[in-house]
Design a protein around this motif. Sequence first.
Motif, PDB file in Angstrom:
ATOM      1  N   PRO A   1       0.827  -1.214   0.000  1.00  0.00           N
ATOM      2  CA  PRO A   1       0.000   0.000   0.000  1.00  0.00           C
ATOM      3  C   PRO A   1       0.861   1.265   0.000  1.00  0.00           C
ATOM      4  O   PRO A   1       1.969   1.281   0.541  1.00  0.00           O
ATOM      5  CB  PRO A   1      -0.794  -0.116   1.308  1.00  0.00           C
ATOM      6  N   LEU A   2       0.346   2.320  -0.622  1.00  0.00           N
ATOM      7  CA  LEU A   2       1.046   3.597  -0.638  1.00  0.00           C
ATOM      8  C   LEU A   2       1.057   4.193   0.764  1.00  0.00           C
ATOM      9  O   LEU A   2       0.020   4.305   1.409  1.00  0.00           O
ATOM     10  CB  LEU A   2       0.353   4.564  -1.602  1.00  0.00           C
ATOM     11  N   ARG A   3       2.231   4.551   1.242  1.00  0.00           N
ATOM     12  CA  ARG A   3       2.364   5.157   2.566  1.00  0.00           C
ATOM     13  C   ARG A   3       2.069   6.661   2.486  1.00  0.00           C
ATOM     14  O   ARG A   3       2.641   7.379   1.675  1.00  0.00           O
ATOM     15  CB  ARG A   3       3.783   4.942   3.099  1.00  0.00           C
ATOM     16  N   CYS A   4       1.186   7.103   3.333  1.00  0.00           N
ATOM     17  CA  CYS A   4       0.937   8.526   3.516  1.00  0.00           C
ATOM     18  C   CYS A   4       1.156   8.852   4.987  1.00  0.00           C
ATOM     19  O   CYS A   4       1.087   7.970   5.847  1.00  0.00           O
ATOM     20  CB  CYS A   4      -0.490   8.912   3.119  1.00  0.00           C
ATOM     21  N   VAL A   5       1.459  10.096   5.257  1.00  0.00           N
ATOM     22  CA  VAL A   5       1.570  10.564   6.633  1.00  0.00           C
ATOM     23  C   VAL A   5       0.625  11.748   6.780  1.00  0.00           C
ATOM     24  O   VAL A   5       0.678  12.700   5.988  1.00  0.00           O
ATOM     25  CB  VAL A   5       3.011  10.997   6.979  1.00  0.00           C
ATOM     26  N   VAL A   6      -0.266  11.661   7.750  1.00  0.00           N
ATOM     27  CA  VAL A   6      -1.205  12.753   8.001  1.00  0.00           C
ATOM     28  C   VAL A   6      -0.885  13.381   9.350  1.00  0.00           C
ATOM     29  O   VAL A   6      -0.168  12.797  10.174  1.00  0.00           O
ATOM     30  CB  VAL A   6      -2.669  12.262   7.981  1.00  0.00           C
ATOM     31  N   LEU A   7      -1.402  14.572   9.566  1.00  0.00           N
ATOM     32  CA  LEU A   7      -1.293  15.210  10.874  1.00  0.00           C
ATOM     33  C   LEU A   7      -2.691  15.326  11.446  1.00  0.00           C
ATOM     34  O   LEU A   7      -3.614  15.814  10.777  1.00  0.00           O
ATOM     35  CB  LEU A   7      -0.655  16.600  10.763  1.00  0.00           C
ATOM     36  N   VAL A   8      -2.876  14.825  12.671  1.00  0.00           N
ATOM     37  CA  VAL A   8      -4.185  14.853  13.315  1.00  0.00           C
ATOM     38  C   VAL A   8      -4.131  15.774  14.533  1.00  0.00           C
ATOM     39  O   VAL A   8      -3.075  15.929  15.168  1.00  0.00           O
ATOM     40  CB  VAL A   8      -4.642  13.439  13.725  1.00  0.00           C
ATOM     41  N   SER A   9      -5.247  16.385  14.847  1.00  0.00           N
ATOM     42  CA  SER A   9      -5.298  17.378  15.917  1.00  0.00           C
ATOM     43  C   SER A   9      -5.336  16.717  17.289  1.00  0.00           C
ATOM     44  O   SER A   9      -6.057  15.753  17.516  1.00  0.00           O
ATOM     45  CB  SER A   9      -6.506  18.292  15.739  1.00  0.00           C
ATOM     46  N   LEU A  10      -4.547  17.260  18.212  1.00  0.00           N
ATOM     47  CA  LEU A  10      -4.495  16.760  19.583  1.00  0.00           C
ATOM     48  C   LEU A  10      -5.556  17.416  20.461  1.00  0.00           C
ATOM     49  O   LEU A  10      -5.871  16.928  21.544  1.00  0.00           O
ATOM     50  CB  LEU A  10      -3.111  17.032  20.181  1.00  0.00           C
ATOM     51  N   ARG A  11      -6.083  18.533  19.994  1.00  0.00           N
ATOM     52  CA  ARG A  11      -7.105  19.276  20.735  1.00  0.00           C
ATOM     53  C   ARG A  11      -7.868  20.137  19.735  1.00  0.00           C
ATOM     54  O   ARG A  11      -7.542  20.162  18.543  1.00  0.00           O
ATOM     55  CB  ARG A  11      -6.471  20.168  21.799  1.00  0.00           C
ATOM     56  N   GLU A  12      -8.875  20.844  20.198  1.00  0.00           N
ATOM     57  CA  GLU A  12      -9.571  21.789  19.332  1.00  0.00           C
ATOM     58  C   GLU A  12      -8.634  22.951  18.999  1.00  0.00           C
ATOM     59  O   GLU A  12      -7.935  23.471  19.869  1.00  0.00           O
ATOM     60  CB  GLU A  12     -10.820  22.311  20.035  1.00  0.00           C
ATOM     61  N   ILE A  13      -8.606  23.345  17.734  1.00  0.00           N
ATOM     62  CA  ILE A  13      -7.707  24.408  17.275  1.00  0.00           C
ATOM     63  C   ILE A  13      -8.550  25.505  16.648  1.00  0.00           C
ATOM     64  O   ILE A  13      -9.314  25.250  15.712  1.00  0.00           O
ATOM     65  CB  ILE A  13      -6.671  23.885  16.261  1.00  0.00           C
TER      66      ILE A  13
END
Length: 278
Positions: free
Chosen positions: A251-263
């Motif tokens: 599978p194609l590797r992607c890297v995402v950024l997810v929020s740790l809190r409300e921004i």
Amino acid sequence: MFRATLNRFLSKWKSYRHRFVPWMVWNLSKNEKTLRKVSGRRQDKLVPDEEVCSCLLRLFWLLHKGNDSPTPSALASRTHEEFGASAVCARAAMLRSLGFYIERKPSTLPFAGTGVFVSKGVVPEGATVAMYPGTVYQAYEPILLQSIRNPFVFRCIDGVLVDGNDKGISKMVFRSCSGRDRLGPFLTSDTSWLTTNPLNPLAVGQYVNNCSNDKSANVCYQEYDVPSTFPLELRQYLPNVNYSVDAHQRPLRCVVLVSLREIAAGEELFSNYYTIIH
């Protein structure tokens, strides 16, 4: 002469170091609050892959509906103004589908150069906020030339590397691999992140600066492997491509950024780097 050269070097280093992984890990380790400890790839996931996929699909379907599936020749012939107009539409699609949109602006960190900000809307906790674009290298593949003076090489937990540099040889490699992987009329990756107006507004994750003692993290990296069931017509919005043809067997590797809190709108995104514990 020497002093002028030294000052130029120090100025470049101050900007470079905010994304130079060995420097970040060394300095962040002095304050464990800025590091996120994981024991393996499965433990790096704060939100399930299904939620990440759902988030991407909502945005990509809306982009696809408004983008009219441009051909590679049509993309190549677009003017700067047309790309700018498409980027405005992309941000509107992001706001409509995800409830916020992000943009690149000068960072609030001294000497950090470009940063990424929430420009409008509110990011809920656990949302997919950005993607880290670039060419994906397996741990055994050569990346020496591309890595020279390159602060945008991201290392995954298993040693896979993602080169998110949008200039120089890295840019040429991505374009070449993207053209190679076309499936007839279908594009399988997005090259617009190499411009100042990406059609996928999430594809600016390489410009998210790392947190510090004064600027705490509000997002974190999470690895995501694109499933085989991902719609073919939406792969044109994925800002990643494999370096080698052999890698297509996985599978194609992607890297995402997810929020740790409300921004909230107006906040800059700051990430923390994970470290593996044994």
